[in-house]
Design an enzyme around this catalytic site. Structure first.
Site, PDB file in Angstrom:
ATOM      1  CG  HIS B  56     -28.320 -33.713  88.836  1.00 21.34           C
ATOM      2  ND1 HIS B  56     -28.856 -33.415  87.607  1.00 21.34           N
ATOM      3  CD2 HIS B  56     -27.351 -32.797  89.040  1.00 21.34           C
ATOM      4  CE1 HIS B  56     -28.235 -32.366  87.100  1.00 21.34           C
ATOM      5  NE2 HIS B  56     -27.319 -31.964  87.953  1.00 21.34           N
ATOM      6  CG  HIS B  58     -23.300 -30.307  90.933  1.00 18.30           C
ATOM      7  ND1 HIS B  58     -22.633 -30.478  89.745  1.00 18.30           N
ATOM      8  CD2 HIS B  58     -24.604 -30.113  90.602  1.00 18.30           C
ATOM      9  CE1 HIS B  58     -23.490 -30.375  88.733  1.00 18.30           C
ATOM     10  NE2 HIS B  58     -24.702 -30.156  89.227  1.00 18.30           N
ATOM     11  CG  LEU B  59     -20.503 -35.184  95.933  1.00 23.07           C
ATOM     12  CD1 LEU B  59     -19.956 -36.604  96.094  1.00 23.07           C
ATOM     13  CD2 LEU B  59     -21.204 -34.751  97.214  1.00 23.07           C
ATOM     14  CG  HIS B 177     -27.563 -28.932  81.633  1.00 21.16           C
ATOM     15  ND1 HIS B 177     -27.464 -28.477  82.918  1.00 21.16           N
ATOM     16  CD2 HIS B 177     -27.836 -27.839  80.882  1.00 21.16           C
ATOM     17  CE1 HIS B 177     -27.665 -27.160  82.947  1.00 21.16           C
ATOM     18  NE2 HIS B 177     -27.906 -26.750  81.711  1.00 21.16           N
ATOM     19  CG  ASP B 303     -28.867 -29.308  89.731  1.00 22.68           C
ATOM     20  OD1 ASP B 303     -27.646 -29.535  89.817  1.00 22.68           O
ATOM     21  OD2 ASP B 303     -29.342 -28.454  88.958  1.00 22.68           O
ATOM     22  CG  HIS B 307     -22.506 -22.020  94.087  1.00 21.42           C
ATOM     23  ND1 HIS B 307     -21.489 -22.301  93.200  1.00 21.42           N
ATOM     24  CD2 HIS B 307     -23.646 -22.357  93.455  1.00 21.42           C
ATOM     25  CE1 HIS B 307     -21.998 -22.777  92.083  1.00 21.42           C
ATOM     26  NE2 HIS B 307     -23.306 -22.829  92.200  1.00 21.42           N
TER      27      HIS B 307
HETATM   28 ZN   LIG Z   1     -27.640 -29.238  84.986  1.00 24.81          ZN
END
Ligand SMILES: [Zn+2]
Lengths: 332, 428
Positions: B56, B58-59, B177, B303, B307
């Site tokens: 999990h 996020h790239l 999710h 996860d 940002h």
């Molecule tokens: Zn999520």
């Protein structure tokens, strides 16, 4: 007192009593022909409002002006706040302008806390209502009003609300007024009960220093003051209660219910009132309802808060008499 | 490719042995190996684990390259000891077609720091209305096996049922999710004592638990695999435990931050603690640790949610949700699971490499440290103690909740198919 006023929990019992006492002194200024003190001359107070609230803004503005501060009204509503950069950028602007105090109203809970604690600004921050979090000056003016009514104007000086039973009725879940009042009234020694349908009581309320009841009729005879909260009709559409009629029937304050309160008990409302919803016209217009006094008391309380945050920690009494002399010279 | 001899590391926390890497594979494991022409890595006191696998991540590429790119994200992954990451589908454009997943897959290959396995969206545009071309994404060069609308819940019960059924054709898995949307409208933090005080919109535990309960029932009914993303409550643990006791094919992950942090931190109103699902209570944290220890929760997944500074340097309500995690995950697991005695290092290898690789059906990752296996390895110095300094991060974003906090352990070396991506704690 601390440098900021963000939460009613920032205040000790002695801080709160000092503010109420100072507000009594400030109230005397309002009785004079010239309602002004030079105390904060040369200081700048910014009203930074991200949310419309003419009543609160005017109250703070009047308070600052009566203390001779320079007041800047900054309405941030409508500017690009979507990402929140504007709060930081605005803070930096206000800092550059030399704001000594920033009175902030914001739709997001915690925004005043961020403003005060992020190093964006050096001045004092006064929370004028943030999201569904707190509205501490409202709680102070409510406490001031209760003390005047139940303990007495002069007799009340130096006193708290020990032993008084105060009931807060309505949309506790979304109410910053209720949160601040529960904390402050408890600090002042009062026994607080909140009354609402279960849908309008927050999960986690058990940690609050108050009792919770779903039955208004059972609580009224044991109340020295009943604080009615404004209930927004939109809550009905979100299924917090079935109909306006049912809400008014179960949790609205009408003449019959008011008659069940002790003789001396007062009815309070932070305004604006939804007549026919949480309160009937009969109650709103009765002598027992303090709504109009609360507005007037709001100016005195906000004067006291600005004075104590910006002017110093000692009682305003000495200061007031000294400034009286100054004022006399000026007017001559 | 040259030979590398790792000398004296405790394999999976066991007794010290030597490991010889030749080319992309492990050539030999023995008590002592003569170095010959191999480069020697002295690893006494260190732990040798299979390269970590994240289910999990996020790239952010394509679309939010200001937060992270495949290159910066995979460098962060390598620095954290990972040799494979699953890249979530909530990019711009959304990874809901063969074209987008192949692009991400190719960018991963080009980066060379870590294998990137794209996750495909379950529905078109993550909108929850129409199934995305799951088969085409599977058949693409990216070979997608894991599908998720992460960031959003597949809340339509029929769409969820169809997705679970459809991916059976190619042994895929739906990673959910779990967030009931109506119960979390305006949600800002865990609903409970702290939210009641702070006046922040509550994200109730039941909004997660009700979806998990529904989805394990659906997966059982259609005989498919469901994976629960970032499970965060004690109640969710109970549901997964019950579903597993029935023999149903459910797996679950927990993030490092949900193993360590609680909603008490939200009292600071510092958006660095704003994450979805939100930080829960100490009771939840303890239940999650125990569930990871007993295997109810299969794996740790970061996860990792980068940002840019401006999306966090604002008031709570306006801030983006998420925190970076690739570079601190192993340290947090060491602190919360190893140093508490809940897991040994073999357990860490299981929860951070073997099991996530198996859930994602990744070839070549999550393999034993044995001769003939791919040389995807990480060396950890467990004795290290140091404060986290976000300035050292390889990730493009710095939104870590651990700034200035002392965490144990440090990745000293990472090897991707025999090539060092990290040497002495530095990226190559
Ligand atoms: Zn999520």
């Amino acid at each position: 007192m601390k440098h900021h006023l963000i939460s009613a929990a920032d205040l000790t019992r002695d801080d709160a009593v000092l503010i109420l006492d100072t507000a009594e002194e400030m109230a005397r200024v309002a009785d004079r022909p010239i309602k002004k003190l030079p105390t904060l001359r040369g200081r700048t107070v910014v009203n930074l409002f991200y949310e419309d609230s003419t009543r609160t803004r005017i109250s703070f503005e009047a308070a600052a002006k009566r203390l001779s501060a320079d007041v800047i009204n900054f309405s941030a509503k409508g500017s690009s706040v979507s990402k929140g950069e504007s709060l930081k950028d605005t803070a930096l602007t206000l800092e550059a302008m030399g704001a000594d105090a920033v009175v902030i109203r914001h739709h997001a809970s915690g925004a005043p806390y961020r403003l005060a604690n992020s190093g964006w600004i050096d001045g004092s921050v006064v929370n004028a209502g943030d999201g569904t979090h707190e509205h501490p000056t409202q709680a102070l003016l409510d406490a001031f009003t209760v003390r005047r009514r139940l303990v007495g104007r002069d007799a009340g000086m130096g006193r708290d609300l020990a032993g008084r039973r105060i009931t807060i009725v309505g949309d506790v879940l979304h109410s910053r007024v209720a949160r601040s009042n529960v904390l402050l009234l408890n600090t002042l020694g009062a026994q607080v009960t909140v009354v609402a349908p279960p849908t309008l009581v927050p999960i986690g309320v058990e940690s609050w220093p108050c009792e919770v009841s779903y039955d208004l009729d059972a609580v009224l005879p044991k109340s020295d003051a009943v604080m009615m909260l404004r209930v927004q009709r939109e809550r009905m559409n979100a299924a917090f209660f079935p109909t306006e009629r049912e809400y008014a029937r179960r949790y609205g304050l009408n003449g019959d219910r008011m008659a069940r309160m002790p003789e001396h008990a007062v009815v309070m409302h932070p305004g604006p009132m939804n007549r026919g919803m949480e309160i009937t016209a009969e109650v709103a217009d009765s002598d027992r309802c303090t709504a109009v006094e609360q507005v007037a008391n709001g100016v005195s309380i906000r004067m006291a808060v600005l004075y104590l945050l910006l002017g110093g920690n000692e009682s305003a009494a000495a200061h007031t008499s000294r400034t009286d002399a100054v004022r006399t010279e000026e007017t001559e | 490719m040259s030979k590398i001899l790792i000398r004296g590391a405790g394999i999976l926390g066991g007794r010290p042995q030597d490991v010889l890497i030749d080319g992309g594979t492990i050539a030999e494991v023995a008590d002592t190996i003569e170095p010959g022409d191999a480069a020697v890595v002295e690893a006494a006191g260190q732990i040798l684990l299979p390269g970590l696998v994240d289910l999990h991540t996020h790239l952010r590429e394509p679309g939010r390259e200001d937060s992270e790119t495949v290159l910066t994200g995979t460098r962060a992954a390598a620095a954290g000891g990972y040799t494979a990451v699953h890249a979530m589908a909530n990019t711009f454009p959304v990874a809901d077609t063969a074209g987008v997943v192949e692009q991400v897959y190719r960018l991963g290959k080009e980066s060379g720091y870590c294998d990137v396995q794209p996750v495909g969206a379950v529905t078109v545009g993550l909108a929850g209305k129409q199934l995305a071309e799951l088969g085409a994404m599977h058949d693409s060069a990216a070979g997608v096996k894991v599908f998720s609308d992460d960031g959003k819940c597949v809340d339509d019960t029929v769409i969820m049922r169809r997705a679970l059924e459809y991916v059976k054709a190619f042994d895929g898995v739906i990673a959910q999710h779990a967030q009931e949307p109506r119960l979390t409208e305006g949600a800002q933090m865990n609903e409970g004592i702290v939210s009641a005080e702070l006046g922040l919109g509550g994200w109730p535990a039941v909004a997660e638990e009700s979806i998990i309960a529904r989805d394990v029932l659906l997966a059982a009914h259609v005989g498919s695999r469901v994976h629960i993303c970032h499970l965060s409550t004690a109640g969710s643990v109970e549901i997964v435990r019950w579903a597993k006791s029935k023999g149903w094919n459910v797996t679950a992950e927990v993030t490092p931050h949900h193993l360590l942090l609680t909603d008490e931190l939200v009292r600071t109103y510092d958006p660095v603690y704003k994450v979805n699902p939100p930080l829960r209570t100490a009771t939840d944290v303890m239940a999650l640790r125990e569930a990871l220890a007993d295997g109810t929760i299969d794996c740790v997944a970061t996860d990792h949610a980068p940002h840019p500074h401006e999306d966090k340097d604002c008031e709570w309500g306006a801030a983006a949700m998420g925190m970076v995690g690739l570079e601190t995950a192993l340290s947090v697991v060491q602190e919360t699971m190893v140093e508490t005695g809940l897991l040994d290092w073999a357990g860490v290898a299981d929860r951070m490499s073997f099991r996530p690789a198996r859930i994602g059906r990744l070839e070549g990752h999550g393999r034993p440290v044995s001769p003939g296996e791919p040389a995807n390895l990480v060396l950890v110095d467990p004795a290290y103690r140091g404060a986290v300094d976000p300035a050292d991060f390889a990730s493009r974003s710095r939104n870590t909740p651990y700034k200035g906090r002392e965490l144990p352990g440090r990745v000293t070396h990472t090897f991707l198919r025999g090539r060092a991506t990290v040497v002495d704690g530095k990226l190559t």
